[in-house]
Design a protein around this motif. Structure first.
Motif, PDB file in Angstrom:
ATOM      1  N   CYS A  51       3.474  13.691  -2.324  1.00 35.52           N
ATOM      2  CA  CYS A  51       3.574  13.263  -0.924  1.00 35.52           C
ATOM      3  C   CYS A  51       2.965  11.890  -0.682  1.00 35.52           C
ATOM      4  CB  CYS A  51       2.928  14.306  -0.016  1.00 35.52           C
ATOM      5  SG  CYS A  51       1.139  14.417  -0.174  1.00 35.52           S
ATOM      6  N   ILE A  52       3.007  11.015  -1.721  1.00 41.75           N
ATOM      7  CA  ILE A  52       2.399   9.683  -1.568  1.00 41.75           C
ATOM      8  C   ILE A  52       3.425   8.576  -1.851  1.00 41.75           C
ATOM      9  CG2 ILE A  52       0.358   8.273  -2.050  1.00 41.75           C
ATOM     10  CD1 ILE A  52      -1.006  10.670  -3.274  1.00 41.75           C
ATOM     11  N   PRO A  53       4.251   8.264  -0.855  1.00 40.08           N
ATOM     12  CA  PRO A  53       5.266   7.209  -1.060  1.00 40.08           C
ATOM     13  C   PRO A  53       4.721   5.822  -0.695  1.00 40.08           C
ATOM     14  CG  PRO A  53       5.600   8.243   1.065  1.00 40.08           C
ATOM     15  CD  PRO A  53       4.401   8.940   0.431  1.00 40.08           C
ATOM     16  N   LEU A  54       5.549   4.822  -0.874  1.00 41.14           N
ATOM     17  CA  LEU A  54       5.226   3.478  -0.403  1.00 41.14           C
ATOM     18  C   LEU A  54       5.143   3.497   1.117  1.00 41.14           C
ATOM     19  CD1 LEU A  54       7.404   0.712  -2.116  1.00 41.14           C
ATOM     20  CD2 LEU A  54       4.914   0.736  -1.852  1.00 41.14           C
ATOM     21  N   ASP A  55       4.184   2.785   1.660  1.00 43.06           N
ATOM     22  CA  ASP A  55       4.054   2.684   3.112  1.00 43.06           C
ATOM     23  C   ASP A  55       4.973   1.571   3.606  1.00 43.06           C
ATOM     24  OD1 ASP A  55       3.308   2.305   5.717  1.00 43.06           O
ATOM     25  OD2 ASP A  55       1.152   2.270   5.312  1.00 43.06           O
ATOM     26  N   PRO A  56       6.046   1.944   4.322  1.00 37.27           N
ATOM     27  CA  PRO A  56       7.017   0.924   4.741  1.00 37.27           C
ATOM     28  C   PRO A  56       6.425  -0.115   5.699  1.00 37.27           C
ATOM     29  CG  PRO A  56       7.564   3.077   5.680  1.00 37.27           C
ATOM     30  CD  PRO A  56       6.394   3.286   4.773  1.00 37.27           C
ATOM     31  N   SER A  57       5.318   0.226   6.358  1.00 40.49           N
ATOM     32  CA  SER A  57       4.726  -0.760   7.268  1.00 40.49           C
ATOM     33  C   SER A  57       3.702  -1.645   6.555  1.00 40.49           C
ATOM     34  CB  SER A  57       4.096  -0.074   8.478  1.00 40.49           C
ATOM     35  OG  SER A  57       3.138   0.862   8.074  1.00 40.49           O
ATOM     36  N   HIS A  58       3.471  -1.382   5.262  1.00 44.91           N
ATOM     37  CA  HIS A  58       2.577  -2.240   4.475  1.00 44.91           C
ATOM     38  C   HIS A  58       3.217  -2.566   3.134  1.00 44.91           C
ATOM     39  CE1 HIS A  58      -0.384  -0.369   7.293  1.00 44.91           C
ATOM     40  NE2 HIS A  58      -0.820  -1.608   7.333  1.00 44.91           N
ATOM     41  N   GLU A  59       4.382  -3.211   3.192  1.00 40.16           N
ATOM     42  CA  GLU A  59       5.036  -3.610   1.943  1.00 40.16           C
ATOM     43  C   GLU A  59       4.437  -4.916   1.455  1.00 40.16           C
ATOM     44  OE1 GLU A  59       9.320  -3.626   1.565  1.00 40.16           O
ATOM     45  OE2 GLU A  59       9.433  -1.954   2.988  1.00 40.16           O
ATOM     46  N   GLU A  60       4.118  -4.959   0.171  1.00 36.14           N
ATOM     47  CA  GLU A  60       3.494  -6.163  -0.388  1.00 36.14           C
ATOM     48  C   GLU A  60       4.124  -6.534  -1.727  1.00 36.14           C
ATOM     49  OE1 GLU A  60      -1.005  -4.876   0.639  1.00 36.14           O
ATOM     50  OE2 GLU A  60       0.568  -3.399   0.319  1.00 36.14           O
ATOM     51  N   THR A  61       4.059  -7.815  -2.054  1.00 30.37           N
ATOM     52  CA  THR A  61       4.532  -8.259  -3.362  1.00 30.37           C
ATOM     53  C   THR A  61       3.431  -7.991  -4.388  1.00 30.37           C
ATOM     54  OG1 THR A  61       3.584 -10.465  -3.112  1.00 30.37           O
ATOM     55  CG2 THR A  61       5.831 -10.143  -2.307  1.00 30.37           C
ATOM     56  N   GLN A  62       3.806  -8.044  -5.666  1.00 32.90           N
ATOM     57  CA  GLN A  62       2.814  -7.888  -6.739  1.00 32.90           C
ATOM     58  C   GLN A  62       1.700  -8.918  -6.571  1.00 32.90           C
ATOM     59  OE1 GLN A  62       3.684  -4.662  -7.939  1.00 32.90           O
ATOM     60  NE2 GLN A  62       2.621  -5.570  -9.678  1.00 32.90           N
ATOM     61  N   ALA A  75       0.843  -1.200   0.000  1.00 30.44           N
ATOM     62  CA  ALA A  75       0.000   0.000   0.000  1.00 30.44           C
ATOM     63  C   ALA A  75       0.876   1.247   0.000  1.00 30.44           C
ATOM     64  CB  ALA A  75      -0.916   0.002   1.231  1.00 30.44           C
ATOM     65  N   LEU A  76       0.272   2.335  -0.468  1.00 33.92           N
ATOM     66  CA  LEU A  76       0.941   3.620  -0.389  1.00 33.92           C
ATOM     67  C   LEU A  76       0.416   4.370   0.832  1.00 33.92           C
ATOM     68  CD1 LEU A  76       0.899   4.841  -4.109  1.00 33.92           C
ATOM     69  CD2 LEU A  76       2.461   3.252  -2.982  1.00 33.92           C
ATOM     70  N   MET A  77       1.111   5.455   1.185  1.00 35.49           N
ATOM     71  CA  MET A  77       0.658   6.266   2.310  1.00 35.49           C
ATOM     72  C   MET A  77       0.793   7.748   1.958  1.00 35.49           C
ATOM     73  SD  MET A  77       3.913   6.113   4.891  1.00 35.49           S
ATOM     74  CE  MET A  77       3.436   7.624   5.726  1.00 35.49           C
ATOM     75  N   ILE A  78       0.054   8.577   2.664  1.00 30.75           N
ATOM     76  CA  ILE A  78       0.116  10.021   2.437  1.00 30.75           C
ATOM     77  C   ILE A  78       0.870  10.655   3.607  1.00 30.75           C
ATOM     78  CG2 ILE A  78      -1.270  12.130   2.268  1.00 30.75           C
ATOM     79  CD1 ILE A  78      -3.428  10.398   0.855  1.00 30.75           C
ATOM     80  N   THR A  79       1.866  11.453   3.290  1.00 30.32           N
ATOM     81  CA  THR A  79       2.674  12.070   4.352  1.00 30.32           C
ATOM     82  C   THR A  79       2.072  13.414   4.773  1.00 30.32           C
ATOM     83  OG1 THR A  79       4.113  13.428   2.973  1.00 30.32           O
ATOM     84  CG2 THR A  79       4.717  11.100   3.222  1.00 30.32           C
ATOM     85  N   ASP A  80       2.633  13.986   5.836  1.00 31.92           N
ATOM     86  CA  ASP A  80       2.077  15.243   6.355  1.00 31.92           C
ATOM     87  C   ASP A  80       2.393  16.443   5.468  1.00 31.92           C
ATOM     88  OD1 ASP A  80       4.734  15.630   6.945  1.00 31.92           O
ATOM     89  OD2 ASP A  80       4.478  15.510   9.123  1.00 31.92           O
TER      90      ASP A  80
END
Ligand code: SF4
Ligand code: SF4
Length: 82
Positions: free
Chosen positions: A57-68, A1-6
């Motif tokens: 401001c939308i990087p990969l969420d390091p706490s929700h890394e997933e394979t394809q 998943a991706l995440m939105i930063t502040d």
């Protein structure tokens, strides 16, 4: 998943672009539900929110890394419910 930063400026451009309705307005900034974000797998080649965000401001969420494969499975589960 991706995440939105502040760094999010609450412009609301990303929300309607998400094919999984994973983006919503949070208390201070927009947020992505990691259970719904497939990184656009199943819908598009590129994450649509990343494409449109004016402040990047939308990087990969390091706490929700997933394979394809995991992302594709999530896509199948979400589509089955829809
Ligand atoms: Fe939605 Fe795709 Fe962005 Fe994930 S990457 S939040 S699925 S637009
Ligand atoms: Fe925030 Fe970027 Fe979405 Fe605009 S496009 S609401 S700045 S995450």
């Amino acid at each position: 998943a991706l995440m939105i930063t502040d760094e999010c400026i609450n412009c609301d451009v990303c929300e309607p672009e998400c094919p999984n309705n994973a983006i919503s307005q949070g208390e201070e900034i927009y947020v992505i539900d990691p259970n719904l974000c497939t990184q656009c797998v199943g819908h598009y080649d590129e994450p649509q929110c990343q494409q449109v965000c004016p402040v990047d401001c939308i990087p990969l969420d390091p706490s929700h890394e997933e394979t394809q494969e995991q992302l594709h499975e999530k896509y199948l589960k979400i589509s089955a419910k829809a």
